[in-house]
Enzyme design. Structure first.
Site, PDB file in Angstrom:
ATOM      1  N   ASP A  94      81.972   5.541  68.813  1.00 43.74           N
ATOM      2  CA  ASP A  94      81.761   6.640  69.751  1.00 43.74           C
ATOM      3  C   ASP A  94      81.373   6.053  71.108  1.00 43.74           C
ATOM      4  O   ASP A  94      80.199   6.018  71.489  1.00 43.74           O
ATOM      5  CB  ASP A  94      80.689   7.593  69.235  1.00 43.74           C
ATOM      6  CG  ASP A  94      80.742   8.934  69.955  1.00 43.74           C
ATOM      7  OD1 ASP A  94      81.591   9.079  70.856  1.00 43.74           O
ATOM      8  OD2 ASP A  94      79.953   9.822  69.613  1.00 43.74           O
ATOM      9  N   PHE A 203      74.279  17.119  68.949  1.00 43.89           N
ATOM     10  CA  PHE A 203      73.637  18.434  68.991  1.00 43.89           C
ATOM     11  C   PHE A 203      73.478  18.933  70.414  1.00 43.89           C
ATOM     12  O   PHE A 203      73.620  18.175  71.383  1.00 43.89           O
ATOM     13  CB  PHE A 203      72.249  18.369  68.320  1.00 43.89           C
ATOM     14  CG  PHE A 203      71.269  17.482  69.053  1.00 43.89           C
ATOM     15  CD1 PHE A 203      70.566  17.956  70.151  1.00 43.89           C
ATOM     16  CD2 PHE A 203      71.047  16.178  68.651  1.00 43.89           C
ATOM     17  CE1 PHE A 203      69.666  17.144  70.835  1.00 43.89           C
ATOM     18  CE2 PHE A 203      70.155  15.356  69.323  1.00 43.89           C
ATOM     19  CZ  PHE A 203      69.463  15.840  70.423  1.00 43.89           C
ATOM     20  N   LEU A 204      73.183  20.196  70.510  1.00 42.28           N
ATOM     21  CA  LEU A 204      72.704  20.796  71.762  1.00 42.28           C
ATOM     22  C   LEU A 204      71.419  21.520  71.400  1.00 42.28           C
ATOM     23  O   LEU A 204      71.394  22.290  70.436  1.00 42.28           O
ATOM     24  CB  LEU A 204      73.740  21.756  72.334  1.00 42.28           C
ATOM     25  CG  LEU A 204      73.388  22.370  73.703  1.00 42.28           C
ATOM     26  CD1 LEU A 204      74.662  22.635  74.504  1.00 42.28           C
ATOM     27  CD2 LEU A 204      72.591  23.666  73.565  1.00 42.28           C
ATOM     28  N   GLU A 205      70.364  21.261  72.151  1.00 38.13           N
ATOM     29  CA  GLU A 205      69.045  21.771  71.760  1.00 38.13           C
ATOM     30  C   GLU A 205      68.371  22.481  72.936  1.00 38.13           C
ATOM     31  O   GLU A 205      68.435  21.999  74.070  1.00 38.13           O
ATOM     32  CB  GLU A 205      68.194  20.585  71.301  1.00 38.13           C
ATOM     33  CG  GLU A 205      66.890  20.956  70.633  1.00 38.13           C
ATOM     34  CD  GLU A 205      66.259  19.734  69.938  1.00 38.13           C
ATOM     35  OE1 GLU A 205      66.582  19.483  68.764  1.00 38.13           O
ATOM     36  OE2 GLU A 205      65.465  19.035  70.578  1.00 38.13           O
ATOM     37  N   HIS A 233      73.593  15.936  73.168  1.00 41.73           N
ATOM     38  CA  HIS A 233      73.912  14.610  72.625  1.00 41.73           C
ATOM     39  C   HIS A 233      75.351  14.662  72.108  1.00 41.73           C
ATOM     40  O   HIS A 233      75.649  15.370  71.153  1.00 41.73           O
ATOM     41  CB  HIS A 233      72.939  14.274  71.480  1.00 41.73           C
ATOM     42  CG  HIS A 233      73.216  12.952  70.828  1.00 41.73           C
ATOM     43  ND1 HIS A 233      73.006  12.713  69.506  1.00 41.73           N
ATOM     44  CD2 HIS A 233      73.688  11.788  71.329  1.00 41.73           C
ATOM     45  CE1 HIS A 233      73.313  11.466  69.209  1.00 41.73           C
ATOM     46  NE2 HIS A 233      73.743  10.882  70.306  1.00 41.73           N
ATOM     47  N   HIS A 402      67.103   4.357  72.093  1.00 44.34           N
ATOM     48  CA  HIS A 402      68.011   5.516  72.282  1.00 44.34           C
ATOM     49  C   HIS A 402      67.667   6.704  71.403  1.00 44.34           C
ATOM     50  O   HIS A 402      68.292   7.740  71.498  1.00 44.34           O
ATOM     51  CB  HIS A 402      69.460   5.101  72.086  1.00 44.34           C
ATOM     52  CG  HIS A 402      69.950   5.184  70.658  1.00 44.34           C
ATOM     53  ND1 HIS A 402      69.298   4.606  69.599  1.00 44.34           N
ATOM     54  CD2 HIS A 402      71.049   5.769  70.134  1.00 44.34           C
ATOM     55  CE1 HIS A 402      69.976   4.844  68.493  1.00 44.34           C
ATOM     56  NE2 HIS A 402      71.030   5.547  68.784  1.00 44.34           N
ATOM     57  N   LYS A 478      74.365  22.302  65.836  1.00 42.61           N
ATOM     58  CA  LYS A 478      74.833  20.989  65.372  1.00 42.61           C
ATOM     59  C   LYS A 478      76.222  21.116  64.791  1.00 42.61           C
ATOM     60  O   LYS A 478      76.646  22.199  64.406  1.00 42.61           O
ATOM     61  CB  LYS A 478      73.887  20.437  64.291  1.00 42.61           C
ATOM     62  CG  LYS A 478      72.518  20.087  64.828  1.00 42.61           C
ATOM     63  CD  LYS A 478      71.635  19.468  63.785  1.00 42.61           C
ATOM     64  CE  LYS A 478      71.952  18.042  63.498  1.00 42.61           C
ATOM     65  NZ  LYS A 478      71.425  17.092  64.486  1.00 42.61           N
TER      66      LYS A 478
END
Lengths: 479, 143
Positions: A94, A203-205, A233, A402, A478
């Protein structure tokens, strides 16, 4: 493989040079965290990286180190650009997997009743999960522009604002991207995945600023207690995976032809000055730029979802990018070694750049603070914002950790979660999560990760970066 | 490819990712079982109803590299072409080449459940060996 460890101080352990190692290894850790490393092969991986041609100073591991493939996750290694190598396995599949953090003017009190609805709306509007396709469908010609221009391409299409570029590492585009180095398969896989989150640990948080450690820098970062932030992320999706695959194959074959013995085939590499090394770096830059465009679009989708769900104006929302960092990359950088400036190819495999105040690569807005360093936790625990510090330039080629780093394997996490509803447990803590993958929530459960606060404390205490603020999760989507 | 797959491979614990081990009487069976294990990990039991034939011919320099290329090909068929492999016929296999016929079915989200995304088949600790007359392989995947 028996690995000798020498404690230097309470946060550093040296692996002395032995066998084929060209340089020693250095692990940034704590007495508590280092115990976990003795159980797996991550330290052997640090030693393996130390055997690669042209490596300088030390093979490094950040405190979130865990067993990867080839390089350890959390590994940092710098190579002389004349005599050294570049390794696709040292960047990862990635390429430019990374994080971006947005600040808002909203407070927890204002949106607390809407969190669940916001998460549902984000889950609906942002494609996530295995092989998901995005709202943006590219022609091959446009894909080449994305690969060359990165975040700037997305901004030109209306995703975000022009000054988002200076709030993005490398201004959202690595130089040297050459789409002619891409395989047909890589091109094909990139056409429909822009604006998608991906799966696994991506994810998006939605978060709230929970604690401030450095008032002065926090103010300059627009962070204050009780304010809402949004953390993303994600990476370069199948486009990057294919590029890594293509070049690992080619470099592995080259190593076979030249009878080069590798300690692990995943460490296949090519001299930086060779045609193969140069082609990889050009293709890698394409994927890095694709990832920046991707996170730029994801940010915009989140922005639009907040506006429509909360029925407020952009002026009232004031969602602004704080910064975007990559943590899987190889970059040409200048570092001072033994009093001399050297041009090096710095591999960060699960490590974040951490530039101190005054560094020439930073834009004016971060000259006084240092670069924002974004460290995600896991679903149930805190994320952190740090600021780049001088120790990173002295000790770690301008690098920091990280994330939390995995503690349990995925199958062990699933076993641990058996009979439990992770969704319900998180909801009881006031964290609303929606995920596509059947097993994702179990695999990504909080116990599967190291304690991110311990990881961040090591970084802070060693001076690799300075703690600025802590962010508490309120809800996440997620893959 | 029915439930029997779940007994034909052993999942390996790896902190960041996931691996599996398989055994076969000969390399052809080993490669077939490895392909089946990959599909089972991604989709669970898949009915062998695929009607679209895909011919695969791969060349390499040894069996370990060939194994990574083979599984990568099956993974790409899904990631790049949206085809799920439902059956595998290994037509011929040497130390450096494999020719196979894959029976495939177009991915249909209403029919197929995706259990897990696999980013890639890695070369990390890849091993294909013959020991005591049995062929064995170990594969680590990036998730």
């Amino acid at each position: 493989m028996e690995i000798e460890l020498k404690e230097i101080d309470k946060n550093r352990w040296l692996i002395p040079k032995s066998g084929n190692m060209r340089v020693p290894g250095m692990i940034f850790s704590s007495p508590q965290l280092i115990k976990g490393l003795l159980k797996d092969q991550s330290l052997a991986q640090v030693a393996n990286v130390a055997s690669l041609p042209g490596i300088v100073k030390q093979s490094l591991a950040m405190p979130d180190i865990h067993w990867g493939y080839g390089f350890p996750i959390g590994g940092v290694a710098a190579f002389d650009i004349e005599e050294g190598i570049v390794s696709p396995g040292g960047v990862g599949y990635d390429i430019n997997c990374g994080c971006r953090l947005m600040t808002t003017s909203l407070t927890l009190d204002e949106i607390k009743p809407d969190i669940k609805e916001l998460i549902s709306a984000l889950f609906k509007n942002i494609p996530a999960g295995v092989g998901s396709e995005g709202h943006v469908h590219l022609t091959k010609k446009d894909e080449a522009k994305v690969a060359e221009e990165g975040a700037a391409w997305a901004i030109k299409q209306g995703f975000g604002q022009i000054d988002d570029r200076e709030r993005t590492e490398d201004y959202g585009a690595l130089p040297g991207a050459d789409p002619s180095t891409l395989s047909e398969r890589a091109v094909k896989r990139g056409l429909d995945q822009l604006g998608t989150l991906g799966s696994g640990n991506h994810f998006l948080e939605i978060q709230v600023v929970d604690r401030i450690y450095d008032e002065k820098i926090a103010k300059l970062f627009n962070l204050s207690e009780g304010r809402i932030t949004v953390f993303i992320h994600s990476g370069s999706r199948g486009f990057g995976h294919q590029i890594c695959d293509d070049f690992l194959k080619e470099m592995g074959k080259e190593a076979h032809i030249k009878n080069i013995q590798l300690p692990d085939r995943q460490l296949a590499c090519a001299p930086i000055t060779s045609d193969l090394g140069k082609r990889y770096l050009s293709a890698m830059a394409c994927a890095a730029n694709y990832a920046w465009a991707n996170r730029q679009i994801l940010m915009h989708l989140a922005f639009e979802t907040f506006l429509s769900t909360l029925t407020i104006s952009p002026r009232d929302l004031r969602m602004r990018l704080l910064y975007d960092v990559c943590h899987n990359i190889a970059k040409m950088e200048t570092h001072n070694l033994d009093g001399k400036d050297r041009s090096l190819c710095v591999h960060r495999k699960g490590a974040t750049r951490s530039l101190p105040p005054g560094h020439p690569l930073l834009p004016g807005i971060f000259q006084k603070t240092g670069q924002p360093v974004l460290i995600p936790g896991d679903m149930g625990t805190f994320s952190y914002v740090l600021a780049g510090a001088n120790g990173a330039m002295e000790l770690s080629f301008g690098s920091s950790c990280h994330g939390a780093g995995r503690l349990l394997s995925r199958s062990m996490a699933i076993k641990t979660a058996k009979g439990r509803s992770i969704y319900r447990e998180l909801e009881d803590k006031g964290i609303f999560v929606q995920s596509r993958g059947k097993e994702t929530l179990k695999e990504e459960m909080p116990e599967a990760y190291k304690d991110v606060s311990q990881v961040v404390d090591v970084v802070h205490e060693t001076g690799l970066a300075t703690k600025v603020a802590r962010l508490r999760p309120l809800g996440a989507i997620k893959g | 490819m029915g439930d029997k797959n779940s007994q034909d491979y052993i999942l390996l614990d790896h902190t960041a990712d996931m691996g599996f081990e398989i055994k076969g009487a000969d390399p052809a069976e080993l490669f077939k079982k490895a392909g089946q294990a990959l599909i089972h990990i991604m989709f669970g039991a898949v009915p062998a109803t695929g009607a679209d034939k895909v011919k695969v011919s791969l060349k390499s320099y040894d069996l370990s590299d060939l194994m990574v290329r083979w599984l990568t090909e099956i993974l790409y068929l899904f990631e790049g072409e949206r085809l799920i492999t439902t059956d595998i016929i290994v037509d011929s296999l040497s130390h450096e080449t494999i020719d196979a016929t894959l029976m495939t079915s177009p991915f249909d989200p209403l029919k197929h459940e995706i259990l897990r995304e696999i980013k890639a088949i890695t070369y990390h600790q890849i091993d294909v060996i013959q020991k005591d007359g049995i062929w064995k392989a170990r594969v680590i995947m990036d998730l």
